[in-house]
Design a protein around this motif. Structure first.
Motif, PDB file in Angstrom:
ATOM      1  N   ALA A 138       0.845  -1.198   0.000  1.00  0.00           N
ATOM      2  CA  ALA A 138       0.000   0.000   0.000  1.00  0.00           C
ATOM      3  C   ALA A 138       0.873   1.238   0.000  1.00  0.00           C
ATOM      4  N   ALA A 139       0.353   2.318  -0.558  1.00  0.00           N
ATOM      5  CA  ALA A 139       1.054   3.598  -0.497  1.00  0.00           C
ATOM      6  C   ALA A 139       0.905   4.192   0.901  1.00  0.00           C
ATOM      7  N   ILE A 140       1.840   5.034   1.266  1.00  0.00           N
ATOM      8  CA  ILE A 140       1.774   5.775   2.524  1.00  0.00           C
ATOM      9  C   ILE A 140       1.468   7.224   2.197  1.00  0.00           C
ATOM     10  N   ALA A 141       0.518   7.796   2.900  1.00  0.00           N
ATOM     11  CA  ALA A 141       0.092   9.172   2.627  1.00  0.00           C
ATOM     12  C   ALA A 141       1.236  10.150   2.869  1.00  0.00           C
ATOM     13  N   PRO A 142       1.304  11.234   2.099  1.00  0.00           N
ATOM     14  CA  PRO A 142       2.366  12.221   2.290  1.00  0.00           C
ATOM     15  C   PRO A 142       2.264  12.896   3.648  1.00  0.00           C
ATOM     16  N   ALA A 143       3.419  13.204   4.211  1.00  0.00           N
ATOM     17  CA  ALA A 143       3.450  13.878   5.513  1.00  0.00           C
ATOM     18  C   ALA A 143       3.413  15.394   5.312  1.00  0.00           C
ATOM     19  N   SER A 144       3.215  16.121   6.405  1.00  0.00           N
ATOM     20  CA  SER A 144       3.229  17.593   6.415  1.00  0.00           C
ATOM     21  C   SER A 144       2.206  18.199   5.459  1.00  0.00           C
ATOM     22  N   VAL A 145       1.049  17.558   5.357  1.00  0.00           N
ATOM     23  CA  VAL A 145      -0.039  18.080   4.542  1.00  0.00           C
ATOM     24  C   VAL A 145      -1.240  18.289   5.456  1.00  0.00           C
ATOM     25  N   PRO A 146      -1.920  19.443   5.385  1.00  0.00           N
ATOM     26  CA  PRO A 146      -3.080  19.664   6.251  1.00  0.00           C
ATOM     27  C   PRO A 146      -4.133  18.591   6.044  1.00  0.00           C
ATOM     28  N   PRO A 147      -4.756  18.105   7.109  1.00  0.00           N
ATOM     29  CA  PRO A 147      -5.790  17.077   6.963  1.00  0.00           C
ATOM     30  C   PRO A 147      -6.904  17.476   6.007  1.00  0.00           C
ATOM     31  N   GLU A 148      -7.197  18.786   5.926  1.00  0.00           N
ATOM     32  CA  GLU A 148      -8.263  19.238   5.044  1.00  0.00           C
ATOM     33  C   GLU A 148      -7.962  18.951   3.577  1.00  0.00           C
TER      34      GLU A 148
ATOM     35  N   PHE B  25      -6.946  16.266   2.292  1.00  0.00           N
ATOM     36  CA  PHE B  25      -7.349  14.910   1.920  1.00  0.00           C
ATOM     37  C   PHE B  25      -8.860  14.795   1.731  1.00  0.00           C
ATOM     38  N   ARG B  26      -9.593  15.844   2.088  1.00  0.00           N
ATOM     39  CA  ARG B  26     -11.046  15.788   2.026  1.00  0.00           C
ATOM     40  C   ARG B  26     -11.511  15.629   0.575  1.00  0.00           C
ATOM     41  N   GLY B  27     -12.340  14.629   0.344  1.00  0.00           N
ATOM     42  CA  GLY B  27     -12.863  14.392  -0.990  1.00  0.00           C
ATOM     43  C   GLY B  27     -11.951  13.589  -1.895  1.00  0.00           C
ATOM     44  N   VAL B  28     -10.784  13.201  -1.414  1.00  0.00           N
ATOM     45  CA  VAL B  28      -9.835  12.427  -2.212  1.00  0.00           C
ATOM     46  C   VAL B  28      -9.981  10.942  -1.866  1.00  0.00           C
TER      47      VAL B  28
ATOM     48  N   VAL C 265       2.491  -3.577  -8.874  1.00  0.00           N
ATOM     49  CA  VAL C 265       2.559  -2.283  -8.189  1.00  0.00           C
ATOM     50  C   VAL C 265       2.670  -1.147  -9.192  1.00  0.00           C
ATOM     51  N   THR C 266       3.513  -1.334 -10.197  1.00  0.00           N
ATOM     52  CA  THR C 266       3.756  -0.282 -11.186  1.00  0.00           C
ATOM     53  C   THR C 266       2.516   0.031 -12.008  1.00  0.00           C
ATOM     54  N   THR C 267       1.793  -0.998 -12.423  1.00  0.00           N
ATOM     55  CA  THR C 267       0.638  -0.786 -13.303  1.00  0.00           C
ATOM     56  C   THR C 267      -0.679  -0.663 -12.547  1.00  0.00           C
ATOM     57  N   GLY C 268      -0.731  -1.196 -11.316  1.00  0.00           N
ATOM     58  CA  GLY C 268      -1.986  -1.185 -10.576  1.00  0.00           C
ATOM     59  C   GLY C 268      -2.070  -0.146  -9.480  1.00  0.00           C
ATOM     60  N   LEU C 269      -1.037  -0.066  -8.631  1.00  0.00           N
ATOM     61  CA  LEU C 269      -1.082   0.839  -7.479  1.00  0.00           C
ATOM     62  C   LEU C 269      -0.604   2.248  -7.818  1.00  0.00           C
ATOM     63  N   PHE C 270       0.518   2.366  -8.516  1.00  0.00           N
ATOM     64  CA  PHE C 270       1.098   3.683  -8.767  1.00  0.00           C
ATOM     65  C   PHE C 270       0.159   4.660  -9.487  1.00  0.00           C
ATOM     66  N   PRO C 271      -0.568   4.250 -10.523  1.00  0.00           N
ATOM     67  CA  PRO C 271      -1.469   5.216 -11.181  1.00  0.00           C
ATOM     68  C   PRO C 271      -2.511   5.796 -10.232  1.00  0.00           C
ATOM     69  N   ARG C 272      -3.077   4.952  -9.370  1.00  0.00           N
ATOM     70  CA  ARG C 272      -4.076   5.458  -8.405  1.00  0.00           C
ATOM     71  C   ARG C 272      -3.417   6.373  -7.379  1.00  0.00           C
ATOM     72  N   TYR C 273      -2.238   6.001  -6.923  1.00  0.00           N
ATOM     73  CA  TYR C 273      -1.511   6.806  -5.949  1.00  0.00           C
ATOM     74  C   TYR C 273      -1.176   8.178  -6.523  1.00  0.00           C
TER      75      TYR C 273
ATOM     76  N   ALA D 114      -1.852  13.968  -6.652  1.00  0.00           N
ATOM     77  CA  ALA D 114      -2.022  15.220  -7.391  1.00  0.00           C
ATOM     78  C   ALA D 114      -3.212  16.003  -6.854  1.00  0.00           C
ATOM     79  N   GLN D 115      -4.300  15.322  -6.523  1.00  0.00           N
ATOM     80  CA  GLN D 115      -5.475  15.995  -5.984  1.00  0.00           C
ATOM     81  C   GLN D 115      -5.198  16.582  -4.601  1.00  0.00           C
ATOM     82  N   VAL D 116      -4.446  15.843  -3.778  1.00  0.00           N
ATOM     83  CA  VAL D 116      -4.099  16.329  -2.441  1.00  0.00           C
ATOM     84  C   VAL D 116      -3.248  17.597  -2.536  1.00  0.00           C
ATOM     85  N   TRP D 117      -2.247  17.588  -3.425  1.00  0.00           N
ATOM     86  CA  TRP D 117      -1.400  18.781  -3.562  1.00  0.00           C
ATOM     87  C   TRP D 117      -2.210  19.962  -4.089  1.00  0.00           C
ATOM     88  N   LYS D 118      -3.114  19.701  -4.992  1.00  0.00           N
ATOM     89  CA  LYS D 118      -3.970  20.768  -5.515  1.00  0.00           C
ATOM     90  C   LYS D 118      -4.827  21.353  -4.399  1.00  0.00           C
ATOM     91  N   ASN D 119      -5.420  20.474  -3.584  1.00  0.00           N
ATOM     92  CA  ASN D 119      -6.222  20.942  -2.451  1.00  0.00           C
ATOM     93  C   ASN D 119      -5.379  21.742  -1.474  1.00  0.00           C
TER      94      ASN D 119
END
Length: 244
Positions: A89-99, A101-104, A123-131, A136-141
């Protein structure tokens, strides 16, 4: 079958897996001394399905965290009751406001075969694209949140006043000399030493920038002309007689 009728070779598996994944990875293998350690290691796993279920319901004994040079992290452990499977499984990025992640939607982890070469492909074809899509959505938020909440320092005479909307910002300001005002509604940095004050502002700006937060300096609004005129007239005595 019980969870411990067999033992997954997590360490050997991740050593080969890391060499087959794109990029350069480091491996941190760990054997759990107790269940608290197990839960702490998996606290940031970005999954609400297969991997989260395994972590919370089964004693896993050991796991590994893989970290790529760009900061991407993966959590790997044996799949309970499946001798020939591992969980990644991927690990969520650190130092990001909890808000942020909302809606992601979480890029839930996957079960992979014990063959590390086939597992790397999964992992390369199945997990990485979703991660990558979720990240990208988290950074945009996060950028959107930061753009709406700048930290403003306002000059009041020689002193600087600031309102801290979060404990993180308040801690940074306090570390660089800001102290609560008498009202307790804001923080203030005195202008007794202007050189020290300037260094503190630069340091605060640099610290906030690492969090993606903009620092602004402004002067209080100038009083309207009507107020100024009224005060000026009040300073002079009224005439006692008119000159014709």
């Amino acid at each position: 079958m019980h969870d411990h009728d067999f033992e997954h070779d997590v360490e050997g598996f991740v050593t080969v897996l890391a060499s087959e994944l794109p990029g350069h990875w480091t491996v941190e293998y760990h054997q759990h001394a107790n269940r608290a350690e197990q839960l702490a290691r998996a606290a940031a796993v970005w999954d609400l399905y297969l991997v989260a279920d395994a972590v919370t319901r089964h004693p896993l004994r050991h796991d590994a965290i893989l970290t790529r040079d760009d900061g991407t992290r993966l959590y790997v452990t044996g799949r309970p009751r499946y001798e020939d499977d591992f969980l990644v499984a991927a690990i969520a990025p650190a130092s990001v406001p909890p808000e942020a992640f909302r809606g992601v939607r979480e890029p839930d982890g996957i079960a992979v075969p014990a063959d590390p070469f086939a597992a790397a492909e999964a992992v390369t074809t199945g997990l990485f694209p979703r991660y990558e899509a979720a990240l990208a959505q988290v950074w945009k938020n996060s950028d959107h949140l930061d753009s709406r909440t700048p930290v403003t320092l306002t000059w009041v005479g020689p002193d600087l006043h600031a309102h801290a909307d979060s404990t993180t910002v308040a801690a940074i300001l306090t570390e660089h000399g800001f102290a609560p005002t008498d009202s307790g509604q804001s923080l203030m940095l005195t202008g007794d030493d202007t050189a020290l004050q300037a260094r503190a502002v630069r340091a605060v700006g640099a610290r906030l920038a690492t969090l993606g937060i903009h620092l602004a300096l402004r002067h209080p609004a100038v009083r309207p002309g009507l107020d100024t005129t009224t005060v000026a007239l009040a300073q002079h005595p009224r005439p006692t007689a008119r000159v014709r």
